[in-house]
Design an enzyme around this catalytic site. Structure first.
Site, PDB file in Angstrom:
ATOM      1  N   HIS A 124       3.004 -22.791   6.143  1.00 35.94           N
ATOM      2  CA  HIS A 124       2.192 -22.495   4.946  1.00 35.94           C
ATOM      3  C   HIS A 124       3.069 -22.072   3.961  1.00 35.94           C
ATOM      4  O   HIS A 124       2.699 -21.816   2.759  1.00 35.94           O
ATOM      5  CB  HIS A 124       1.041 -21.096   5.192  1.00 35.94           C
TER       6      HIS A 124
ATOM      7  N   GLU B  80      -2.946 -18.161  18.152  1.00 32.43           N
ATOM      8  CA  GLU B  80      -3.918 -17.422  17.326  1.00 32.43           C
ATOM      9  C   GLU B  80      -5.034 -18.332  17.139  1.00 32.43           C
ATOM     10  O   GLU B  80      -5.772 -18.314  16.050  1.00 32.43           O
ATOM     11  CB  GLU B  80      -3.139 -18.062  15.800  1.00 32.43           C
TER      12      GLU B  80
ATOM     13  N   ASP C 245      -5.060 -15.970  11.675  1.00 29.26           N
ATOM     14  CA  ASP C 245      -5.647 -17.224  12.260  1.00 29.26           C
ATOM     15  C   ASP C 245      -6.586 -16.655  13.505  1.00 29.26           C
ATOM     16  O   ASP C 245      -7.768 -17.300  13.752  1.00 29.26           O
ATOM     17  CB  ASP C 245      -4.903 -18.179  12.884  1.00 29.26           C
TER      18      ASP C 245
HETATM   19  C1  3PY Z   1      -1.237 -15.853  11.196  1.00 33.11           C
HETATM   20  O1  3PY Z   1      -1.502 -14.521  11.055  1.00 33.11           O
HETATM   21  O2  3PY Z   1      -2.371 -16.736  11.661  1.00 33.11           O
HETATM   22  C2  3PY Z   1       0.125 -16.510  11.051  1.00 33.11           C
HETATM   23  O3  3PY Z   1       0.099 -17.706  11.433  1.00 33.11           O
HETATM   24  C3  3PY Z   1       1.050 -15.482  10.721  1.00 33.11           C
HETATM   25  O4  3PY Z   1       0.871 -15.271   9.226  1.00 33.11           O
HETATM   26 MG    MG Z   2      -1.438 -18.777  11.390  1.00 37.76          MG
END
Ligand code: 3PY
Ligand code: MG
Length: 248
Positions: free
Chosen positions: A45, A145, A171
């Site tokens: 990102h 995630e 995520d």
């Molecule tokens: C998330 O929190 O989804 C990440 O990938 C770390 O920023």
């Molecule tokens: Mg993430």
């Protein structure tokens, strides 16, 4: 103390990393004066390019471990970051043991995997020495995630050669339907991931947005958390300066 990311992840009280999304090597250079436990550059990102990744890895880290959070799980992404000189690669959105095993294989030269030899820094620093030392130095981490990743975490954590797991809390919350307010189900998922990792002796990290949360998570047994980010500091610092100016 033993050098390197893999050793740092196994030391108490764990690693409080600084996270860099803005793609500016000079911000990492400034942060290094604070002697962080670890530097993470975000290629998913964040604004890093292949050229700026090569440039930032040319700084004198003085033994501070480096991790690249990659855009995806391709052998191109994994190989390019390792060629630039990061010790750790962190692959997002992993959802199966087979995918984790493929990430491990992509990060190591034959006979342990199928990383391709080449790149600029490996060659200028001495190619045979680089290849010989790569397996011991390289740490492979994957991110859990998503709900699917949580369901497969026991199998994923047991992947041979996997060096660490990292929870992407944002995520995960989006996937579980509790973003932005992480709920009890989110915390239960984090604990399931931590327990699965501890059961097989794999360090487990977790994304946090500030030093207070980072220290709390390390106290709970996580091996890696995020104490500050360049984006977060800028977003907090400029409004605070404007407010101080206005009220002075
Ligand atoms: C998330 O929190 O989804 C990440 O990938 C770390 O920023
Ligand atoms: Mg993430």
């Amino acid at each position: 103390t033993e050098p390197g990311l893999k050793a740092a992840l196994r030391r108490k009280p764990g690693v409080g990393a600084f996270w860099f999304a803005l793609g500016a090597p000079v911000l990492v250079e400034i942060a290094l004066t604070a002697k962080p436990d670890c530097v993470i550059i975000d290629l998913q990102h964040g604004l890093w390019t292949r050229v700026s990744v090569e440039a930032v890895l040319g700084l004198d880290f003085g033994g501070v471990p480096t991790i690249a959070r990659l855009a995806d799980d391709t052998h191109t992404a994994i190989g390019a970051a390792l060629d630039a000189g990061v010790e750790g690669v962190l692959i997002p959105l992993v959802e199966s043991a087979a995918q984790a095993a493929a990430c491990v294989a992509a990060a190591h030269y034959p006979p342990h995997g199928h990383r391709s030899g080449g790149g600029i820094r490996p060659v200028i620093q001495g190619f045979p020495g680089h290849v010989a030392g790569a397996r011991a130095r390289t740490a492979v981490g994957i991110m859990i995630e998503t709900a699917a990743g949580v369901e497969a975490v026991e199998a994923i954590a047991a992947t041979p050669g996997l060096d660490f797991v990292f929870i992407g809390t944002n995520d995960l919350a989006i996937s579980l339907g509790c973003f932005p307010q992480a709920d009890a189900g989110h915390e239960a998922a984090c604990q399931r991931i931590l327990r699965a990792c501890q059961a097989v002796g794999v360090p487990c990290g977790i994304f946090t947005g500030n030093a207070t949360d980072a220290a709390r998570r390390l106290g709970e047994g996580y091996a890696l958390s995020v104490a500050a980010s360049d984006l977060g500091l800028a977003m907090a610092g400029f409004p605070a300066a404007k407010a101080a100016l206005t009220s002075a």
